[in-house]
Design an enzyme around this catalytic site. Structure first.
Site, PDB file in Angstrom:
ATOM      1  N   ASP A   1       0.830  -1.196   0.000  1.00 35.07           N
ATOM      2  CA  ASP A   1       0.000   0.000   0.000  1.00 35.07           C
ATOM      3  C   ASP A   1       0.875   1.260   0.000  1.00 35.07           C
ATOM      4  OD1 ASP A   1      -2.730   1.034   0.278  1.00 35.07           O
ATOM      5  OD2 ASP A   1      -1.989   1.868   2.156  1.00 35.07           O
TER       6      ASP A   1
ATOM      7  N   GLU B   1       1.932  -0.480  -4.897  1.00 31.01           N
ATOM      8  CA  GLU B   1       0.969   0.522  -5.374  1.00 31.01           C
ATOM      9  C   GLU B   1       1.730   1.833  -5.562  1.00 31.01           C
ATOM     10  OE1 GLU B   1      -3.198   2.421  -3.778  1.00 31.01           O
ATOM     11  OE2 GLU B   1      -1.419   2.582  -2.551  1.00 31.01           O
TER      12      GLU B   1
END
Ligand code: BGC
Length: 531
Positions: free
Chosen positions: A191, A256
């Site tokens: 993330d 990401e």
């Protein structure tokens, strides 16, 4: 092909209205039927849930609402039986403010955990230490009255950012990664991989435009050049270290990456010693903008060949059937998604579909009184920026709650019609789900799609063409058919035969140098003898 299971909304086994790990176990046969190779599961760790699991309070356990560690073990064993790998979503940029590290950091400003987070004294006027803003609105700093210092948070105040300058933070994450790898995880989706390190001097971000009180949190965020809070060069060192951790397990790191600039994004995968793949977020923002798609795909293909896990959607952005469907009918939006998904098969990385994309699902309808996403719930005037619409429960069948739960779903939304459920589409060979299944089957039996070096060919402004030694993919983004005489292209192999089309699936092989690629579709050609 990878598959993103947004655990909260995928399948609820125990009937409490919240998706869980055993719900995914129940659907392993479905994932195998579809032909997926890996499943990425959104965070299922203990969390107070202010950002639906992205505020983690313990990296090495399972939140009771999603199950137990034994359920995770069962998922690993069930997926292994059918050859599906499990990718865990890890959140290194920030924790929950209820994580024991943060509560200790607040309780004891001289203790060992203080430096796990980023603390700064107030500016001369008593306000935040610099001009950084949170993705979710307001300053990226919250005042902590006991110590009289501010802590940094690029997302909610309940998501304090970790201090990656502190080696103890890196050690703690090595431990967490090994914990899941030892239990059988095949890799991590990381993330906000572009977030971990911050400018050591905490300089103000240059402001690009004036911020006005009526701007949405996103517009405010976009009013700054994020050169000091995001995408610092030292981030790559974090993933070089992680690369060493995962290497003995043969596991994969997929980061990401919000960096807009393709060149900067590519640095994370350039040497193969940091991240293995990127989730390049721009592809989840683009609507049906042919020129933008062409530039994004071609530039990354040239700089980072095979380094991108192409995604059209995820749990943060409107679904492609919605984004590509503005002003056109649903079938056309689905054809556009299929055209790009088919092209992704030759781009080298492992593409992912987000649950429901295989059904051609548009965003769900959530009553304004039922919104739960902090972006919408905390800023009612900006409810349109909320992410609930793409997170509504997966429609399995036409029973109550579309078969997602026998309880009250955590997110209330309008029921989906029968034709958008898995049950009905599985029975209809002409349905969208069969188009995706055919595509996945074609990729499995056609190794040529990924073999050898890929080259971008220039066939015109509305066409993306990728050539490999034994395959050629042509995506026609225009509204008219594109005619091509393959014999005029300077391609090494031949003769070529069209083998797959995003409109019609697998095609009967016939050698023909003249071809027509339908509007908004992708054709794949193979050379050599038809198999
Ligand atoms: C996740 C979001 C989350 C944010 C903060 C992202 O990029 O995909 O769902 O809100 O990180 O953790």
């Amino acid at each position: 092909m990878g598959y993103q299971a947004y655990i909260r909304s995928f399948a609820d086994h125990d009937g409490d209205g919240m998706g869980d790990l055993r719900g995914i176990v129940d659907k392993v046969d479905y994932l195998a039927w579809l032909g997926v190779d890996a499943v990425w599961i959104n965070p299922f760790f203990p969390s107070p849930g202010h950002d639906h699991g992205y505020d983690v309070s313990d990296y090495v356990d399972v939140d009771p609402q999603h199950g137990t560690l034994a359920d995770f073990d069962e998922l690993i064993s069930a997926t292994r039986k059918v050859g599906i790998r499990v990718i865990v979503d890890i959140v290194p940029n920030h924790t929950s403010n209820e994580h024991a590290w943060f509560t200790a950091a607040v309780a004891d400003p001289t203790g060992p955990f203080r430096d796990f987070y980023i603390w700064k004294p107030p500016a001369a006027d008593g306000g935040p230490p610099n001009n950084w803003v949170s993705h979710f609105g307001g300053p990226a700093w919250t005042f902590e009255p006991v110590s009289g210092e501010y802590y940094c948070h690029l997302f909610l105040p309940e998501q304090p950012d970790l201090n990656w300058q502190n080696p103890a933070v890196a050690d703690a994450f090595d431990t967490a990664l090994r914990f899941w790898l030892d239990r059988g995880a095949a890799g991590f989706r990381i993330d906000v991989a572009h977030g971990c390190h911050k400018d050591p001097l905490f300089r103000d971000n240059p402001q690009l435009r004036t911020v006005t009180p009526n701007m949405s949190p996103r517009a405010v965020f976009d009013s700054f050049d994020h050169r000091f809070d995001l995408d610092q060069d030292t981030n790559i060192e974090v993933f070089r270290r992680w690369n060493q951790v995962v290497e003995p397990y043969g596991a994969v790191l997929i980061g990401e990456l919000g960096a807009e600039d393709a060149e900067r994004a590519a640095r994370y995968v350039a040497d193969g010693d940091a991240l293995h793949q990127l989730f390049y977020l721009r592809s989840t923002w683009l609507e049906w903008e042919p020129a933008e798609w062409k530039t994004s795909i071609e530039s990354l293909q040239a700089i980072a060949p095979g380094g991108v896990s192409w995604v059209l959607s995820c749990h943060d952005r409107p679904r492609p059937a919605t984004r590509f469907g503005r002003g056109v009918d649903d079938q056309r939006a689905i054809s556009r998604s299929l055209a790009l998904s088919t092209l992704a098969m030759v781009l080298g990385g492992m593409p992912f579909v987000y649950q429901g994309e295989e059904l051609g699902l548009p965003d769900g309808n959530v009553d304004p009184n039922s919104v739960t996403d902090p972006l919408a719930a905390r800023f009612s005037q900006w409810a349109g920026e909320g992410r609930d619409g793409c997170r509504t429960p997966m429609p399995w069948d036409s029973t109550p709650n579309n078969g997602f739960t026998r309880g009250e779903p955590w997110l209330k939304s309008a029921p989906r019609p029968a034709e958008l459920t898995v049950e009905s589409q599985r029975d209809d060979p002409e349905s969208t789900i069969h188009r995706y299944r055919d595509l996945l089957a074609f990729r499995h039996k056609t190794p040529q799609l990924c073999e050898g070096q890929a080259r971008v060919l220039d066939l015109g402004p509305s066409v993306i063409a990728i050539e490999r030694p034994h395959c050629l993919a042509i995506t026609n983004l225009a509204t008219e058919a594109f005619s091509v005489d393959l014999s005029t292209l300077t391609l090494p192999g031949g003769p070529w035969h069209q083998s797959f089309s995003s409109k019609n699936g697998v095609l009967e092989a016939k050698n023909d140098s003249f071809s027509e690629v339908a509007a908004e579709s992708t054709s794949i050609y193979l050379n050599g003898a038809p198999s």
